[in-house]
Design an enzyme around this catalytic site. Structure first.
Site, PDB file in Angstrom:
ATOM      1  N   LYS A 192       0.820  -1.212   0.000  1.00 42.15           N
ATOM      2  CA  LYS A 192       0.000   0.000   0.000  1.00 42.15           C
ATOM      3  C   LYS A 192       0.853   1.260   0.000  1.00 42.15           C
ATOM      4  O   LYS A 192       2.038   1.247   0.328  1.00 42.15           O
ATOM      5  CB  LYS A 192      -0.989  -0.027   1.159  1.00 42.15           C
ATOM      6  CG  LYS A 192      -2.077  -1.077   0.907  1.00 42.15           C
ATOM      7  CD  LYS A 192      -3.180  -1.089   1.922  1.00 42.15           C
ATOM      8  CE  LYS A 192      -4.259  -2.087   1.484  1.00 42.15           C
ATOM      9  NZ  LYS A 192      -5.313  -2.266   2.496  1.00 42.15           N
TER      10      LYS A 192
ATOM     11  N   ARG B 235      -3.056 -10.135   5.201  1.00 39.19           N
ATOM     12  CA  ARG B 235      -3.446 -10.288   3.791  1.00 39.19           C
ATOM     13  C   ARG B 235      -2.322  -9.721   2.937  1.00 39.19           C
ATOM     14  O   ARG B 235      -1.977  -8.549   3.060  1.00 39.19           O
ATOM     15  CB  ARG B 235      -4.764  -9.554   3.550  1.00 39.19           C
ATOM     16  CG  ARG B 235      -5.315  -9.654   2.140  1.00 39.19           C
ATOM     17  CD  ARG B 235      -6.656  -8.925   2.056  1.00 39.19           C
ATOM     18  NE  ARG B 235      -7.234  -8.998   0.723  1.00 39.19           N
ATOM     19  CZ  ARG B 235      -6.976  -8.129  -0.257  1.00 39.19           C
ATOM     20  NH1 ARG B 235      -6.150  -7.108  -0.031  1.00 39.19           N
ATOM     21  NH2 ARG B 235      -7.536  -8.269  -1.440  1.00 39.19           N
TER      22      ARG B 235
END
Length: 583
Positions: free
Chosen positions: A521, A557
């Protein structure tokens, strides 16, 4: 009974002895709002009253009782679900529910393991005699037991399809030939104390120089004999149970090596004959592999798409299967399949288009797991915020619904998940807005200045709405939503504050599985100066996964499974072992 169980029983006896001697606290515990106990029907958001029932403004009657639930015959999970429905149909609402615990049998040990839980219940009609008379409530519970197949008589402490026991009641104490309240043996039963601790206010497990006077004055047959003296006998009883549980080691007893107590939730049992299992968490970090069947995901968009698709076949199922095999061989526990990008600013695709991408892949993966990995506990997750897609994926073999909106985008999501034939776990991620609006200032601004506190409050509200829609509380996971409706600095606050978010949710929700997804991210790229190259952030992603483990996350994740599995195994050896030693 294992040696661990014998040690726990001795610890409980010692804790009970301390309770009898304690006379230090001269005032009763405060009356605790129900939103502090377990998964509750009264959690609300700091951003305003809940849209699902405006919970804090309702004038519901107070809780009636705490009921323990147990089963060790037949389909235990289905019997639990049927028992809750039967109570609801009888006018008895479940205001809060503990986690599920699988426990070794006590007293009579030659029988199957039990599934145990506890619930805070309320007779909806406060004028009904059952609301104030524990014997009438007992009569109703016995009728439910009979409806679910329990026969009168049988071996004392022996096998039973369902067992419903009153532990505490709003009337305080009761003694008769048929019923004694508080339950005379609750204090000696780990399989009762652990669920009761889930329902207790969080403050009741804090260190104290002694218990309140009601506990110290308990009669000879059980802790809690003085509960009638307090304005809130149920709150006092739960506080006592939580202190007894903490005094016996508390969380150190759950999922312990060689122990007899596991916190669990049902999972699996999908298409192709895959077995249903009781999955436990907390003893090691689970890794969820990302499989994006999208053309536009931020880091790997198009990787699993056909280069020359026809209108009915734009996903390369063979490529998805190959990626899944690599993930499983690398140590993945979950395969998370998503059919549309949720990156900031992404354009939403329809439920129909998303289903066309995802459902064939889920179906193929379910068949692959049965054929190629029959002995591996690997589960399929459907990454969607559409209820229609969640239902279709469940029918195709998905084991988990992973909703990045927590039910805020599609108003049918919660009802769809609640009514699935199998009780799939539901991940209610924290976010605001949708991918096209979540990074607007109004969604990334946290008025209190405490991002973690507001995420905890809003996550509790989301859980409340899911439960009100019919999703059993013990099916819930939480996810603080890294990268969703947070500033760069806000994401770092969340990553370093995972444990605080969890604890602020309180009760059983604080013990639910916590998922963290930082992989590749932007806030990681910002720190390592890889703003425009998401695929070059895998080392940073592994470091973030280690930080998540340190904060208590149960599932991470990720895109790069192999690197992350190695990283979290090291993190587990440091932090999970350290926690066990410290406890």
């Amino acid at each position: 009974m294992t040696s661990r169980a014998r040690q726990l029983c001795r610890a409980l006896a010692a804790a009970r002895g301390g309770a009898r001697r304690a006379r230090c606290v001269q005032s009763p515990p405060p009356i605790v709002p129900r939103d502090a106990r377990g998964w509750s029907a009264t959690a609300s958001s700091s951003r305003g009253p809940s849209s699902s029932g405006d919970a804090h403004h309702r004038r519901d009657p107070p809780a009636t009782a705490v009921v323990a639930v147990g089963s060790n015959q037949g389909d235990r999970v289905d019997l639990f679900r049927r028992a809750l429905r039967a109570l609801d149909e009888a006018g008895i609402a479940v205001d809060a529910h503990s986690a599920l615990y699988e426990t070794a049998p006590a007293y009579v040990t030659d029988q199957p393991s039990f599934l145990n839980a506890a619930a805070l219940v309320r007779v909806r009609d406060a004028s009904h005699p059952m609301a104030n008379d524990p014997v009438l409530l007992l009569d109703r519970l016995k009728r439910v037991e009979k409806e679910l197949g329990r026969e009168e008589g049988g071996v004392r402490f022996g096998p039973r399809p369902i067992d419903l026991d009153i532990i505490f009641h709003r009337s305080g104490t009761h003694g008769s030939e048929r019923l004694e309240v508080p339950h005379p043996r609750y204090h000696e039963r780990p399989f009762v104390l652990a669920p009761l601790a889930d329902l207790a206010p969080s403050s009741s497990t804090e260190a104290s120089s002694g218990l309140h006077r009601g506990d110290a004055d308990a009669g000879t047959r059980g802790v809690g004999g003085g509960l009638r003296t307090w304005a809130d006998p149920i709150g006092a009883g739960l506080a006592t149970a939580a202190r007894l549980w903490a005094g016996a080691g508390g969380e150190a007893n759950v999922n312990a090596s060689g122990g007899d107590l596991r916190r669990v939730m049902p999972i699996g049992g999908g298409a192709g004959g895959r077995p249903e299992r009781l999955w436990s968490w907390g003893h090691r970090t689970n890794v969820m592999a990302i499989l994006n069947v999208t053309p536009d995901s931020f880091s790997d968009g198009g990787a699993l798409m056909n280069p020359n698709p026809n209108p009915k076949d734009d996903v390369d199922v063979a490529a998805a299967l190959a990626a899944a095999r690599r993930a499983v061989e690398s140590g993945a526990d979950f395969l998370d399949v998503g059919g549309q990008s949720t990156r900031p600013g992404a354009t939403r695709v329809s439920a129909r288009e998303e289903a066309a991408r995802v459902v064939p892949v889920v179906r193929a993966l379910a068949a692959m797991l049965v054929a190629e990995y029959p002995d591996r506990e690997v589960y399929l997750s459907a990454d969607t915020f559409y209820g229609e897609v969640a239902a279709a994926c469940a029918a195709a073999g998905a084991d988990v619904v992973n909703d990045v909106s927590g039910g805020t985008i599609d108003p049918t999501m919660h009802a769809r998940v609640a009514n699935l034939p199998r009780p799939l776990p539901y991940v209610a991620m924290h976010s605001r807005g949708d991918p096209s609006t979540m990074q607007l200032p109004e969604n990334t601004r946290y008025a209190s200045g405490d991002v973690c506190a507001e995420i905890a409050s809003e996550s509790a509200s989301s859980a409340f709405k899911a439960v009100r829609a019919g999703i059993e509380p013990w099916r819930l996971w939480t996810d603080p939503g890294l990268g969703f409706a947070k500033t760069r600095e806000g994401n770092w606050d969340v990553l370093r504050g995972l444990g605080r978010i969890r604890e602020r949710m309180g009760g059983a929700l604080a013990r639910a599985p916590q998922l963290a997804g930082a992989s590749r991210k932007g806030f990681l790229g910002d720190v390592i100066r890889r703003e425009s190259a998401p695929r070059e952030r895998d080392a940073a992603s592994a470091a973030a996964a280690v930080a998540a483990v340190a904060g208590g996350a149960d599932v991470v994740r990720v895109h790069d499974v192999r690197t992350t599995v190695d990283a979290v195994r090291v993190a587990d050896a440091v932090w999970r072992r350290r926690r066990g030693d410290a406890d």
